[in-house]
Design a protein around this motif. Structure first.
Motif, mmCIF file in Angstrom:
data_model
loop_
_atom_site.group_PDB
_atom_site.id
_atom_site.type_symbol
_atom_site.label_atom_id
_atom_site.label_comp_id
_atom_site.label_asym_id
_atom_site.label_seq_id
_atom_site.Cartn_x
_atom_site.Cartn_y
_atom_site.Cartn_z
ATOM 1 N N ILE A 51 -0.370 4.563 -10.005
ATOM 2 C CA ILE A 51 0.272 3.514 -9.188
ATOM 3 C C ILE A 51 -0.716 2.481 -8.694
ATOM 4 C CG2 ILE A 51 2.107 5.080 -8.463
ATOM 5 C CD1 ILE A 51 0.770 5.127 -5.671
ATOM 6 N N GLY A 52 -2.021 2.767 -8.735
ATOM 7 C CA GLY A 52 -3.015 1.812 -8.268
ATOM 8 C C GLY A 52 -2.927 1.587 -6.773
ATOM 9 N N ASN A 53 -2.718 0.315 -6.368
ATOM 10 C CA ASN A 53 -2.667 -0.045 -4.946
ATOM 11 C C ASN A 53 -1.253 -0.288 -4.433
ATOM 12 O OD1 ASN A 53 -5.406 -1.615 -6.092
ATOM 13 N ND2 ASN A 53 -5.706 -0.453 -4.193
ATOM 14 N N PHE A 54 -0.247 0.072 -5.214
ATOM 15 C CA PHE A 54 1.131 -0.189 -4.799
ATOM 16 C C PHE A 54 1.436 0.373 -3.417
ATOM 17 C CE2 PHE A 54 3.027 -1.318 -9.065
ATOM 18 C CZ PHE A 54 3.636 -2.472 -8.620
ATOM 19 N N HIS A 55 0.884 1.543 -3.132
ATOM 20 C CA HIS A 55 1.193 2.201 -1.862
ATOM 21 C C HIS A 55 0.663 1.435 -0.657
ATOM 22 C CE1 HIS A 55 -2.899 3.370 -2.754
ATOM 23 N NE2 HIS A 55 -3.049 3.868 -1.537
ATOM 24 N N GLN A 56 -0.236 0.470 -0.900
ATOM 25 C CA GLN A 56 -0.822 -0.290 0.206
ATOM 26 C C GLN A 56 -0.088 -1.596 0.509
ATOM 27 O OE1 GLN A 56 -4.798 -0.146 -1.681
ATOM 28 N NE2 GLN A 56 -5.536 0.744 0.249
ATOM 29 N N LEU A 57 0.934 -1.928 -0.294
ATOM 30 C CA LEU A 57 1.648 -3.194 -0.086
ATOM 31 C C LEU A 57 2.606 -3.126 1.091
ATOM 32 C CD1 LEU A 57 2.485 -4.425 -3.687
ATOM 33 C CD2 LEU A 57 0.558 -5.041 -2.219
ATOM 34 N N GLY A 58 3.277 -1.992 1.272
ATOM 35 C CA GLY A 58 4.211 -1.856 2.377
ATOM 36 C C GLY A 58 5.454 -2.716 2.212
ATOM 37 N N LYS A 59 6.262 -2.806 3.268
ATOM 38 C CA LYS A 59 7.499 -3.572 3.228
ATOM 39 C C LYS A 59 7.271 -5.066 3.415
ATOM 40 C CE LYS A 59 10.512 0.186 4.830
ATOM 41 N NZ LYS A 59 11.488 0.628 5.870
ATOM 42 N N HIS A 62 2.787 -9.684 2.486
ATOM 43 C CA HIS A 62 1.925 -10.768 2.964
ATOM 44 C C HIS A 62 1.071 -10.311 4.137
ATOM 45 C CE1 HIS A 62 5.792 -10.927 4.984
ATOM 46 N NE2 HIS A 62 5.281 -11.644 5.975
ATOM 47 N N ARG A 63 1.636 -9.452 4.986
ATOM 48 C CA ARG A 63 0.880 -8.925 6.124
ATOM 49 C C ARG A 63 -0.106 -7.844 5.676
ATOM 50 N NH1 ARG A 63 2.879 -10.181 11.261
ATOM 51 N NH2 ARG A 63 4.785 -11.441 11.241
ATOM 52 N N SER A 64 0.352 -6.956 4.801
ATOM 53 C CA SER A 64 -0.531 -5.892 4.305
ATOM 54 C C SER A 64 -1.728 -6.463 3.557
ATOM 55 C CB SER A 64 0.253 -4.953 3.382
ATOM 56 O OG SER A 64 1.350 -4.379 4.046
ATOM 57 N N LEU A 65 -1.482 -7.504 2.762
ATOM 58 C CA LEU A 65 -2.571 -8.102 1.986
ATOM 59 C C LEU A 65 -3.560 -8.835 2.883
ATOM 60 C CD1 LEU A 65 -0.613 -9.384 -1.144
ATOM 61 C CD2 LEU A 65 -2.127 -7.398 -0.986
ATOM 62 N N ARG A 66 -3.078 -9.426 3.976
ATOM 63 C CA ARG A 66 -4.018 -10.041 4.919
ATOM 64 C C ARG A 66 -4.920 -8.971 5.531
ATOM 65 N NH1 ARG A 66 -2.545 -13.121 10.557
ATOM 66 N NH2 ARG A 66 -1.720 -11.042 11.026
ATOM 67 N N ASN A 67 -4.344 -7.822 5.873
ATOM 68 C CA ASN A 67 -5.138 -6.737 6.444
ATOM 69 C C ASN A 67 -6.177 -6.224 5.447
ATOM 70 O OD1 ASN A 67 -3.605 -6.936 8.759
ATOM 71 N ND2 ASN A 67 -2.201 -5.290 8.182
ATOM 72 N N LEU A 68 -5.791 -6.103 4.182
ATOM 73 C CA LEU A 68 -6.744 -5.658 3.150
ATOM 74 C C LEU A 68 -7.855 -6.684 2.962
ATOM 75 C CD1 LEU A 68 -4.352 -4.180 0.426
ATOM 76 C CD2 LEU A 68 -5.985 -2.914 1.841
ATOM 77 N N ALA A 69 -7.480 -7.980 2.999
ATOM 78 C CA ALA A 69 -8.480 -9.039 2.820
ATOM 79 C C ALA A 69 -9.482 -9.044 3.975
ATOM 80 C CB ALA A 69 -7.795 -10.395 2.715
#
Length: 508
Positions: A51-59, A62-69
């Motif tokens: 699955i790679g990083n799918f589990h980190q996207l959440g609902k 845009h917010r999850s990706l800002r947190n990862l960045a």
């Protein structure tokens, strides 16, 4: 050994499939590791097998990706199933992409839904970069969404917004609340459909027309998850889940209805001086005035683009604008005073009045900054391998530009999480794609060509809502406690619709 843990292997028809699947996964990740050793790729958060990083996207991606960045850097490489995906999260990175490598980043990933519903992605928004896309974009910019053409449709905005105001006024007289979210979507739909095909698709009765229902279904399917897009070797599962059958059924219904609309227009002898988009494209097709063959399927795909891109974005932006004003009554009072001062006691708002409403324009800009309708913009795809700063960006990877994160970056915006329209007063920053800290409509070659049309609709609709009515929350609720939760889809909508009590400002 014939049995392992009680499971028969040899002779079991599932065993070859299991073996091939596991072998493919091993080969894929060995190849990925080999590629990473050869190239200097952007940083990646740890990912899980398959699955790679799918589990980190959440609902709310845009917010999850800002947190990862914030943890891994403004240029981030994710593995979303089979698809390597680059995430751009700062204005500086977006500017570098557009100014130095726009052509290389200007294609689109072809999804199963877009390919099925948009006639092989022959629309403007999802078409791959190339000569066909250049011609249909030129058609859109020059013939369909020019400033002159947008002005020519003011009579449609006048008539549809007047109908909306009358409905709200009737509710106000009777002391009834209104579902403003639903009403704004309906009027946006009617404006787009009248400009596109010369007639309404949102019927007056409660359930709406067939085309309206189909358009909503298309938008929902385009935002749906496809197993085959993420894991190409599992494409067959989209049949088992019913996703492909739904796509094909919707596509067939849509195709039949669009063909009927187009053939009726071709057979009609009626001369309409107020040309809609369909009339314009049919004339260009007949006269051969464009440098390409414009087929009927191409016309249908471009028409669908207008419904997808023009309806939900306009209504979503207007809904967020009203929600923010309700939460900030001082700003609501200030913008209403301006609108009412400009219009005075005239029986209707003129298009020219909008140009004098400078604070309203600031309110709209601030709404677009905090709530870009398409938070991650429409995904791009690289067509060649490029060097971006010190990183190697491979060909064929998906690219997300996180406009939502860029427009809340504290390095560019003071108090970025707060709604402060005054930040745009005497400020030259605009949303036309040249200021990379503010890109709600995209930037570069793939910037939304319908920007003038959408902004004109939001401005006129918002001005009328603010001029004719004062607004109260149902049941005397506190504005400070107004729920502002989001729901992610093709656009980022307000999760809970706005149910409000309108109070007429003027007796008519």
């Amino acid at each position: 050994m014939e049995f392992v843990n009680g499971v028969k292997l040899y002779g079991n028809p599932l065993f070859p499939c299991m073996f091939l699947f596991i072998s493919f996964v091993i080969i894929f990740y060995l190849q990925l590791a080999k590629t990473k050793k050869k190239l200097n790729l952007p940083p990646s958060p740890p990912w899980l097998p398959i699955i790679g990083n799918f589990h980190q996207l959440g609902k709310l991606p845009h917010r999850s990706l800002r947190n990862l960045a914030s943890k891994h850097g403004p240029l981030l490489l994710l593995q979303l199933g089979h698809n390597p995906t680059l995430v751009v999260s700062t204005a500086e990175m977006a500017e570098k992409v557009i100014k130095s490598h726009d052509v290389a980043f200007s294609s689109r990933p072809k999804t199963t839904a877009a390919n099925t519903l948009l006639y092989g992605c022959t629309d403007v928004g999802f078409a791959p970069y190339g000569e066909y896309w250049r011609q249909v974009r030129k058609l859109s910019v020059v013939e369909l969404f020019s400033h002159k053409r947008v002005e020519s449709f003011q009579f449609v905005r006048d008539e549809e917004v007047e109908l909306l105001v009358n409905k709200i006024r009737k509710a106000s007289i009777n002391g009834q609340t209104v579902n403003l979210t639903k009403m704004v979507f309906s009027v946006s739909n009617n404006i787009v459909s009248r400009c596109a095909i010369g007639r309404k698709i949102e019927e007056e009765h409660e359930d709406g027309g067939k085309f309206s229902e189909l358009a909503r279904r298309v938008m929902a399917l385009l935002a749906s998850f496809s197993i085959g897009d993420a894991f190409p070797y599992l494409w067959w599962m989209d049949y088992l889940t019913g996703f492909i059958p739904k796509l094909k059924a919707t596509s067939a219904e849509l195709d039949e209805l669009l063909d009927q609309i187009i053939e009726e227009r071709k057979d009609s002898d009626e001369v309409n001086p107020k040309k809609d988009f369909l009339s314009i494209m049919l004339e260009l097709q007949k006269d051969g005035e464009i440098e390409m063959e414009l087929t009927q399927d191409n016309i249908k795909a471009i028409l669908m683009d207008m419904f997808i891109g023009g309806t939900d974005t306009t209504s979503t932006t207007t809904e967020w604008l009203m929600a923010e004003l309700l939460k900030h009554p001082n700003i609501m009072k200030k913008v209403q005073e301006e609108v009412r001062m400009v219009v005075g006691n005239k029986p209707k708002i003129e298009a020219d009045d909008i140009n004098k409403m400078h604070y309203l324009k600031c309110v709209i800009k601030e709404t677009l900054r905090l709530h870009p309708a398409v938070a991650l913009l429409v995904p791009r795809q690289t067509s060649t391998t490029v060097k971006l700063f010190d990183y190697d960006i491979p060909s064929g990877i998906t690219v997300f530009i996180n406009a939502w994160a860029i427009q809340r970056d504290p390095r560019w915006w003071d108090k970025p999480e707060e709604f402060i329209p005054e930040r745009f007063e005497n400020n030259g920053v605009d949303f036309k794609g040249h200021d990379f800290q503010f890109i709600p409509f995209g930037c570069g070659r793939r910037r939304c060509p319908g920007l003038p049309f959408g902004v004109a609709s939001v401005e006129y609709l918002s001005a009328n809502l603010l001029y004719w009515f004062d607004w109260e929350l149902c049941g005397g609720g506190s504005a400070e406690n107004l729920d502002m939760d989001e729901v992610y889809g093709l656009t980022v909508n307000k999760k809970i619709p706005l149910h409000l009590l309108p109070v007429s400002h003027l007796s008519v």
